[in-house]
Motif scaffolding. Structure first.
Motif: not given
Length: 237
Positions: A73-82
């Motif tokens: 989940i953190v990885g997906i959120i990080s990619v979305l933020l980028t």
């Protein structure tokens, strides 16, 4: 990463490793570096296409695992933020801050977990399903070394948290060093590709080695605290 509960763990782990490398690093890097020029997808659609692969793979992993995985989940959120910051063409310094904030926050949560009933290292040991934890607990109790083992888990938790704090610093420095072009340009996408490619050898490998070292530290303490070999606590299968 996540595993199917009904399949053998070794092949699944190896498959996940290659899939993670392909969808999170190799394919996005190729798209950002080779297909983001005006002759192909262009900088905007090149970025969108590159981000679609790690996001899609992360969502697929969540579906396959049958449960929410915090790190996925953190990885997906990080990619979305980028992606969101890049598409909004925000100053690259904000991406550098985000790159540092995500692992830093994880490290902080790991430290907090050490003060709860579910410290991260204990959770990892339970999920590995490698050791007979009931037998281990009984042996620690009979030897009067339960408190020492808890201190060992606490020290290992601090080591793992430290690996994420190290990742936070390295992420920030890497982003500040590489992201120098204006967002929305092919040059910026290529810099983002370089950052993605370098993040694995520069950040992921050292952090992973530190975490493996923390788990091995726990394993090395078990014989000393129980008076029995580590192998005697392995599940028989």
């Amino acid at each position: 990463m996540s595993q199917n509960s009904q399949t053998a763990p070794q092949p699944q782990t190896a498959g996940n490793l290659f899939a993670n490398l392909a969808f999170n690093i190799v394919i996005p890097v190729l798209i950002l570096s080779k297909l983001s020029t005006d002759d192909y997808l262009g900088p905007v659609w090149g970025l969108v296409a590159a981000l679609a692969f790690p996001i899609g793979f992360g969502l697929w992993e969540l579906k396959q695992s049958g449960k929410l995985n915090f790190f996925s989940i953190v990885g997906i959120i990080s990619v979305l933020l980028t992606g969101g910051m890049s598409l909004l063409q925000l100053d690259p310094k904000y991406i550098a801050i985000k790159e540092a904030a995500v692992p830093g926050l994880i490290g902080l949560l790991i430290l907090i977990s050490g003060r709860t009933r579910f410290p991260l290292v204990k959770t990892i040991l339970e999920n590995m399903q490698l050791l007979n934890l009931t037998l281990l607990k009984d042996k620690l109790s009979s030897n009067g070394t339960e408190q020492q083992f808890e201190q060992t888990l606490d020290q290992a938790t601090r080591i793992i948290a430290g690996s994420f704090f190290l990742s936070s610093v390295l992420n920030y420095l890497l982003a500040k060093w590489l992201l120098v072009s204006p967002p929305g340009t092919p040059a910026y996408n290529e810099e983002l590709a370089n950052m993605t490619a370098l993040s694995y050898p520069v950040i992921a490998i050292p952090s992973t080695l530190i975490m493996m070292g923390a788990i091995w530290y726990v394993f090395s303490r078990i014989p000393k605290l129980t008076g029995q070999s580590l192998e005697s606590f392995f599940h028989e299968q």
